[in-house]
Design an enzyme around this catalytic site. Structure first.
Site, PDB file in Angstrom:
ATOM      1  N   ASN A   1     -44.190   9.355  26.324  1.00  0.00           N
ATOM      2  CA  ASN A   1     -44.692   9.998  25.253  1.00  0.00           C
ATOM      3  C   ASN A   1     -43.983  11.234  25.110  1.00  0.00           C
ATOM      4  O   ASN A   1     -44.145  12.255  25.857  1.00  0.00           O
ATOM      5  CB  ASN A   1     -46.221   9.920  25.115  1.00  0.00           C
ATOM      6  CG  ASN A   1     -46.744  10.275  23.724  1.00  0.00           C
ATOM      7  OD1 ASN A   1     -47.015   9.500  22.739  1.00  0.00           O
ATOM      8  ND2 ASN A   1     -46.884  11.698  23.322  1.00  0.00           N
TER       9      ASN A   1
ATOM     10  N   GLY B   1      -0.868  -8.003 -15.923  1.00  0.00           N
ATOM     11  CA  GLY B   1       0.154  -8.833 -16.123  1.00  0.00           C
ATOM     12  C   GLY B   1      -0.441 -10.157 -16.452  1.00  0.00           C
ATOM     13  O   GLY B   1      -1.500 -10.833 -16.283  1.00  0.00           O
TER      14      GLY B   1
ATOM     15  N   ASN C   1      -2.904 -11.898 -13.880  1.00  0.00           N
ATOM     16  CA  ASN C   1      -2.585 -11.807 -12.535  1.00  0.00           C
ATOM     17  C   ASN C   1      -3.344 -10.943 -11.546  1.00  0.00           C
ATOM     18  O   ASN C   1      -3.420  -9.685 -12.128  1.00  0.00           O
ATOM     19  CB  ASN C   1      -1.138 -11.517 -12.406  1.00  0.00           C
ATOM     20  CG  ASN C   1      -0.553 -11.249 -11.022  1.00  0.00           C
ATOM     21  OD1 ASN C   1      -0.869 -11.882 -10.219  1.00  0.00           O
ATOM     22  ND2 ASN C   1       0.356 -10.429 -11.105  1.00  0.00           N
TER      23      ASN C   1
ATOM     24  N   TYR D   1      -2.629  -6.848  -2.481  1.00  0.00           N
ATOM     25  CA  TYR D   1      -2.345  -5.276  -2.680  1.00  0.00           C
ATOM     26  C   TYR D   1      -3.342  -4.567  -1.886  1.00  0.00           C
ATOM     27  O   TYR D   1      -4.344  -5.292  -1.628  1.00  0.00           O
ATOM     28  CB  TYR D   1      -2.804  -4.922  -3.980  1.00  0.00           C
ATOM     29  CG  TYR D   1      -1.715  -5.498  -5.082  1.00  0.00           C
ATOM     30  CD1 TYR D   1      -0.332  -5.687  -4.848  1.00  0.00           C
ATOM     31  CD2 TYR D   1      -2.292  -5.997  -6.468  1.00  0.00           C
ATOM     32  CE1 TYR D   1       0.528  -6.258  -5.807  1.00  0.00           C
ATOM     33  CE2 TYR D   1      -1.171  -6.215  -7.333  1.00  0.00           C
ATOM     34  CZ  TYR D   1       0.089  -6.577  -6.895  1.00  0.00           C
ATOM     35  OH  TYR D   1       1.089  -7.065  -7.892  1.00  0.00           O
TER      36      TYR D   1
ATOM     37  N   ALA E   1       0.983  -1.136  -0.072  1.00  0.00           N
ATOM     38  CA  ALA E   1       0.056  -0.035   0.057  1.00  0.00           C
ATOM     39  C   ALA E   1       0.956   1.223   0.130  1.00  0.00           C
ATOM     40  O   ALA E   1       0.665   2.236   0.642  1.00  0.00           O
ATOM     41  CB  ALA E   1      -0.833  -0.041   1.132  1.00  0.00           C
TER      42      ALA E   1
ATOM     43  N   SER F   1     -46.277  19.026  23.565  1.00  0.00           N
ATOM     44  CA  SER F   1     -45.735  19.447  22.292  1.00  0.00           C
ATOM     45  C   SER F   1     -44.743  20.614  22.536  1.00  0.00           C
ATOM     46  O   SER F   1     -45.243  21.443  23.647  1.00  0.00           O
ATOM     47  CB  SER F   1     -46.734  19.584  21.292  1.00  0.00           C
ATOM     48  OG  SER F   1     -47.444  18.478  20.954  1.00  0.00           O
TER      49      SER F   1
ATOM     50  N   GLY G   1       8.878  -0.654  -6.904  1.00  0.00           N
ATOM     51  CA  GLY G   1       8.095  -1.860  -7.405  1.00  0.00           C
ATOM     52  C   GLY G   1       7.548  -2.646  -6.444  1.00  0.00           C
ATOM     53  O   GLY G   1       7.820  -2.815  -5.344  1.00  0.00           O
TER      54      GLY G   1
ATOM     55  N   ASN H   1     -29.280  20.051  25.255  1.00  0.00           N
ATOM     56  CA  ASN H   1     -28.254  19.251  25.763  1.00  0.00           C
ATOM     57  C   ASN H   1     -26.798  19.830  25.920  1.00  0.00           C
ATOM     58  O   ASN H   1     -25.923  19.563  26.414  1.00  0.00           O
ATOM     59  CB  ASN H   1     -27.955  17.809  25.088  1.00  0.00           C
ATOM     60  CG  ASN H   1     -27.702  18.043  23.654  1.00  0.00           C
ATOM     61  OD1 ASN H   1     -28.003  18.730  23.013  1.00  0.00           O
ATOM     62  ND2 ASN H   1     -26.778  16.901  23.365  1.00  0.00           N
TER      63      ASN H   1
ATOM     64  N   ARG I   1      -3.967   8.934  -9.317  1.00  0.00           N
ATOM     65  CA  ARG I   1      -4.890   9.005 -10.268  1.00  0.00           C
ATOM     66  C   ARG I   1      -6.160   9.327  -9.473  1.00  0.00           C
ATOM     67  O   ARG I   1      -7.315   9.642 -10.210  1.00  0.00           O
ATOM     68  CB  ARG I   1      -5.181   7.596 -11.008  1.00  0.00           C
ATOM     69  CG  ARG I   1      -4.210   7.215 -12.211  1.00  0.00           C
ATOM     70  CD  ARG I   1      -4.418   6.258 -12.849  1.00  0.00           C
ATOM     71  NE  ARG I   1      -3.571   5.344 -11.979  1.00  0.00           N
ATOM     72  CZ  ARG I   1      -3.571   3.860 -12.407  1.00  0.00           C
ATOM     73  NH1 ARG I   1      -4.573   3.269 -13.490  1.00  0.00           N
ATOM     74  NH2 ARG I   1      -2.818   3.058 -11.793  1.00  0.00           N
TER      75      ARG I   1
END
Ligand code: UD1
Ligand code: CA
Length: 447
Positions: free
Chosen positions: A359, A138, A168, A101, A9, A387, A78, A368, A15
């Site tokens: 309720n 590959g 591969n 990978y 990694a 309410s 590589g 809070n 890209r």
């Protein structure tokens, strides 16, 4: 045989054009690298070494969080050179090593298992696949015994080799000690002047160790993410897999293609999920729960008989117990809503406990946060919150208590009491009619 793993990694993922290292981009809410680590762990890999770029601090921190080790590759010479960088950490590991990978989020535990099984037979194994578009992969050239003769990288291949469709995938299993011996002998006399991991089987062959090749049918499993488009494609493939798993596990999905999962979403058999629901990480929905459309859940648990949504938001720490109703435009964060309680409309419950059967009226808000700290609201069993009540935390409403609509509750309310903070209502008979007449006359006068 003990199992170790190396995950490459160290590439920068140029890209992606992102400040974030490529393997830290997420699929189903987990970085690409996390998927590979999890799949390896599933195959009993006890030590995992992640090869990182020197600037890949975020990758190393994440690897550590996932229980993996990391090493730095600098400079990037590589894939073979990258694997060799794990040598000092693993050379003396007694057993088998598997290389993969970090940008293959769809790879499965089964594929790693198959690699180990084949390696045990021949001494080395690699994974192959036949993509619809072999492109730059590959190419794997097999001999008559269907063992690997060699891998030719696309850039080094002649037209005959390029015509080969067996590619591969980048997964290799070998005996640890031998592997690092060969990795140290790699050369870079090729088109890219790189040390290729794919040359290892050739070195092994010279020492009499042959590489078995296992072909995986599902092309998407081997998908490598290099661009934003490929990241989106990987996400789509992962979502498809997660939805199929849920259906196989007897989860009710009315429109599976509209439901978004995270890698760790737990939906128990016989729960029901309506269209357009998003599961961010950390959610468990128990059997018999019902999640209605357009709800967003994260870090939450929903118990049997509960109904959540439509348009509900459950944030981390939301615990929704049996038979609770959480309705439209209700947000719950770090709050336990106990058995049978209801909050059906337009409410914020943060840092709270709502007792059983309570309720919560429309428009209730737990206040809070004061800009510095977070405080708890505790609502007793069977309480009725009128309410548009604002509950200024820290505050407690006792069992069975009632708060009047529109009240601002700043002090604890005793069990069974009524608390209200309303100004008294005034009434002026005829005032509205007189007001309208006056305004109308003013408007006429201006014309
Ligand atoms: C590689 C394989 C190719 C295979 C393909 C599958 C080689 C030489 N080629 O090609 O046969 O079909 O993957 O996707 O192995 N990395 C490092 N350090 C490096 C170079 C790469 O850590 O110095 C990491 C990258 O971050 C990446 C992985 O190795 O995760 C693969 O490298 P990449 O350059 O993408 O290899 P491919 O050219 O795709
Ligand atoms: Ca690649």
């Amino acid at each position: 045989m003990a199992r170790a793993g190396v995950i490459l990694a160290a590439g920068m993922g140029t890209r992606m054009k992102s400040a974030r290292p490529k393997v830290m981009h997420e699929v189903a809410g987990l970085p690409l690298l996390g998927h590979v680590i999890q799949a390896m762990r599933g195959a009993g890999v006890e030590r995992i070494v992640v090869v990182t770029h020197k600037d890949g601090e975020a990758v190393r921190t994440f690897a550590q969080k996932m229980g993996a080790e990391s090493v730095i590759q600098d400079p990037q010479l590589g894939t073979g050179h990258a694997a060799a960088c794990a040598g000092p950490a693993l050379r003396d590991f007694p057993g088998t090593v598997i290389i993969a990978y970090g940008d293959m989020p769809l790879v499965t535990t089964a594929t790693f298992e198959a690699s180990f099984a084949a390696q045990a037979e021949t001494g080395m194994a690699m994974i192959a696949f036949r993509p619809a578009e072999p492109g730059m992969y590959g190419r794997m050239i097999l001999d008559r015994a269907r063992l690997l003769d060699r891998i030719v990288e696309f850039k080094d291949a002649n037209s005959e080799e390029r015509a080969v469709t067996l590619c591969n995938a980048g997964i290799l299993a070998a005996a640890t000690k031998e592997f690092f011996h060969w990795a140290g002998k790699l050369e870079n006399n090729n088109a890219q002047k790189e040390y290729y991991l794919t040359d290892i089987p050739t070195l092994a062959k010279a020492d009499g160790v042959r590489c078995a090749v296992i072909e995986v049918d599902d092309e998407s499993e081997m998908m490598g993410v290099n661009s934003r488009a490929e990241l989106a494609a990987a996400e789509a493939a992962m979502q498809k897999r997660l939805r199929a798993n849920a259906l196989k596990n007897f989860v009710g999905l009315v429109a599976p293609e509209t439901v978004h999962f995270s890698h760790d979403t737990v939906l128990e058999p016989d729960c029901l999920v309506e269209p357009y629901v998003v599961f961010a990480p950390g959610v468990t929905v128990k059997s018999g729960a019902h999640i209605r459309s357009f709800s967003h859940l994260e870090g939450a648990t929903v118990a049997a008989g509960a109904i959540v949504g439509p348009y509900a938001r459950l944030r981390p720490g939301a615990v929704i117990e049996e038979n609770v109703h959480i309705g439209n435009f209700v947000e719950v964060k770090n709050a336990r809503v106990e058995k049978g309680a209801k909050a059906n409309h337009l409410t914020y419950l943060g840092d709270a406990r709502v007792g059983p059967g309570a309720n919560i009226g429309c428009g209730t808000i737990t206040c809070n946060y004061d800009g510095f700290g977070k405080y708890m609201t505790d609502i007793g069993a069977g309480a009725f919150i009128g309410s548009d009540t604002a509950l200024v935390a820290p505050v407690k409403v006792g069992d069975g208590a009632i708060t009047g609509a529109g009240s601002v509750i700043t002090k604890d309310v005793a069990a069974g009491a009524l608390a209200l903070t309303r100004a008294e209502q005034q009434e002026r008979p005829g005032w509205a009619d007189k007001f309208r007449a006056r305004k109308k006359a003013e408007k006429e006068a201006k014309k």
